[in-house]
Motif scaffolding. Structure first.
Motif, PDB file in Angstrom:
ATOM      1  N   GLN A  54       0.999  -1.142  -0.070  1.00 44.14           N
ATOM      2  CA  GLN A  54      -0.050   0.021   0.014  1.00 44.14           C
ATOM      3  C   GLN A  54       0.801   1.394   0.033  1.00 44.14           C
ATOM      4  N   ASP A  55       1.526   1.332  -1.031  1.00 39.39           N
ATOM      5  CA  ASP A  55       2.472   2.582  -1.256  1.00 39.39           C
ATOM      6  C   ASP A  55       3.367   2.594  -0.235  1.00 39.39           C
ATOM      7  N   LYS A  56       3.547   3.623   0.558  1.00 37.18           N
ATOM      8  CA  LYS A  56       4.355   3.791   1.640  1.00 37.18           C
ATOM      9  C   LYS A  56       3.952   3.253   2.983  1.00 37.18           C
ATOM     10  N   ALA A  57       2.750   2.812   3.159  1.00 35.52           N
ATOM     11  CA  ALA A  57       1.945   2.333   4.343  1.00 35.52           C
ATOM     12  C   ALA A  57       2.367   1.027   4.599  1.00 35.52           C
ATOM     13  N   ASP A  58       2.648   0.174   3.656  1.00 34.59           N
ATOM     14  CA  ASP A  58       2.652  -1.299   3.848  1.00 34.59           C
ATOM     15  C   ASP A  58       3.699  -1.629   2.496  1.00 34.59           C
ATOM     16  N   ASP A  59       4.776  -2.017   3.058  1.00 35.92           N
ATOM     17  CA  ASP A  59       5.957  -2.415   1.888  1.00 35.92           C
ATOM     18  C   ASP A  59       5.848  -3.749   1.270  1.00 35.92           C
ATOM     19  N   GLY A  60       4.873  -4.496   1.352  1.00 36.78           N
ATOM     20  CA  GLY A  60       4.551  -5.745   0.392  1.00 36.78           C
ATOM     21  C   GLY A  60       5.455  -6.957   0.934  1.00 36.78           C
ATOM     22  N   ASP A  61       5.965  -6.782   2.024  1.00 35.93           N
ATOM     23  CA  ASP A  61       6.930  -7.753   2.774  1.00 35.93           C
ATOM     24  C   ASP A  61       5.953  -9.256   2.839  1.00 35.93           C
ATOM     25  N   VAL A  62       6.347 -10.300   2.420  1.00 38.08           N
ATOM     26  CA  VAL A  62       5.583 -11.675   2.897  1.00 38.08           C
ATOM     27  C   VAL A  62       5.278 -11.752   4.282  1.00 38.08           C
TER      28      VAL A  62
END
Length: 415
Positions: free
Chosen positions: A84-92
């Motif tokens: 979520q852009d800068k709010a959530d970095d996509g880490d598994v």
């Protein structure tokens, strides 16, 4: 994109669109989804400044599965990547991973136990908010499922007792959970202070949860629910009292200008209650939920305690129309007040965000299942106040508008 994410995508898109699951023998299955969204937020930075001009940095990828060892015992889990852009970095991350044992079941009652990382049934949408196809629109109602402690409330590492009872033609289901979960320190700091602190770390949060749902005998199309969550969040590893007082002695006038530089501790104790109701009539679904959070917030500045008690309130009313087997439409109105005694948000305002204490908004949207396993969701949200604007590192430097809209178009694939 890391190799694990590439692997998740490969598994998802290599599966035929005519197949809903990968079957691994008679007792095991794997499911998954990929959701890619385009979000345009011209007025305020939605999870980052890229969305001001439209951004594709909004995606979800999940793989879940289960194995049944017997009719009474199974293992289940899901891994999830959420950007979520800068709010959530996509880490598994491990969304849930549990062992589920059904202790007892007959025509009138059942009882079971789950252990591990267990999804929390809080309200109607918390446990399924990470499944794009299960949400009424692009996101769940922000007034009830606001993102400040999203991951903390999503699941716990602990034990979950669940059961059902059928009496006088009424169906009662219930869950009782106890455990703990990590909290993101920045999320806590933005919620409590409006911006991150120079030092501080929140760790494990103990949670105790009760969820009850009732389908009454007099109206089978009505569903009633109640959720209670008891939690405590403590900020540790801040400045010591001695360090803060020494800094004040060298620059005594700085405290009034920068009080957050002298925080030596913080704690929130809260009891969250959600009341839920949903009624289905032919092709229409009406859903309403109400949130009440009573909390005691203690902040320590250079060793001096400041105590504030407050009541957070929120609600929404949502109408869905199942127009056909392939299309649905919805509209929703919602409000959220972080402090019910300060509905204007004056006491929680920060220098760049005068409106973080409250939120009001209309949302309209629709979903189109245009092919087996494929769907498109469109949504527009029109907001006043920023209580549910996602926080991220750097938002404290942005000038925030009181009135703001955002628009989403998302593509979802599931198998």
């Amino acid at each position: 994109m890391n190799k694990l994410l590439q692997g998740l995508l490969l598994v998802a898109f290599s599966t035929s669109s005519q197949v809903f699951a990968i079957e691994l023998g008679e007792s095991s299955q794997i499911h998954g989804f990929v959701n890619q969204a385009y979000l345009y937020s011209p007025d305020n930075p939605y999870a980052g400044t890229d969305a001001n001009n439209g951004s594709l940095k909004f995606r979800e990828i999940g793989i879940n599965g289960f194995t049944e060892f017997s009719p009474d015992f199974r293992l289940a889990g899901q891994v999830l990547s959420r950007q979520q852009d800068k709010a959530d970095d996509g880490d598994v991350r491990v969304d849930f991973l549990l062992a589920d044992y059904l202790l007892f079941s007959d025509q009138s009652a059942s009882l079971g136990i789950r252990a591990g990382r267990v999804k929390n049934n809080i309200g109607f949408y918390n446990a399924i908010r990470d499944i794009p196809s299960a949400r009424p629109g692009y996101n769940v109602p922000d007034s009830i499922y606001f993102g400040a402690f999203r991951d903390t409330l999503l699941s716990i590492d602990g034990v979950n007792l669940y059961g059902s009872a059928f009496f006088s033609d009424n169906l009662l289901t219930w869950e009782l959970s106890a455990g703990q979960r990590n909290v993101d320190s920045e999320d806590f700091e933005y919620f409590a202070f409006g911006q991150p602190l120079p030092r501080g770390e929140a760790d494990k949060v103990p949670l105790r949860i009760l969820n009850v749902n009732l389908v009454p005998s007099f109206q089978r199309d009505l569903r009633l629910g109640m959720s209670l969550v008891d939690l405590e969040i403590e900020l540790e590893d801040t400045l010591s009292v001695a360090e803060a007082q020494a800094a004040l002695m060298s620059n005594p006038g700085d405290f009034l200008a920068n009080p957050l530089n002298y925080v030596t501790g913080a704690e929130i104790e809260g009891l969250l209650a959600i009341l839920s109701a949903q009624y289905s009539f032919e092709d229409w679904i009406v859903t309403a939920e109400y949130l009440n959070l009573d909390s005691d917030f203690t902040a320590q500045f250079a060793g001096m305690d400041v105590l504030r008690s407050s009541t957070t309130e929120g609600y929404y009313l949502q109408l869905e129309w199942l127009a056909s087997a392939q299309t649905s439409w919805f509209t929703r109105y919602e409000e959220l007040y972080l402090d019910n005694d300060d509905r204007s948000g004056e006491n929680s305002a920060t220098a760049n965000n005068q409106y973080r204490g409250f939120g009001k908004g209309w949302t309209v949207g629709g979903k189109w299942l245009f092919k087996t396993n494929w769907s498109i969701v469109g949504q527009a949200s029109f907001n006043e106040g920023t209580a549910w604007l996602p926080s991220y590192n750097g938002i404290e430097d942005e000038e925030i508008e009181k009135y703001w809209n955002y628009y989403v178009l998302s593509l979802n694939y599931q198998f």
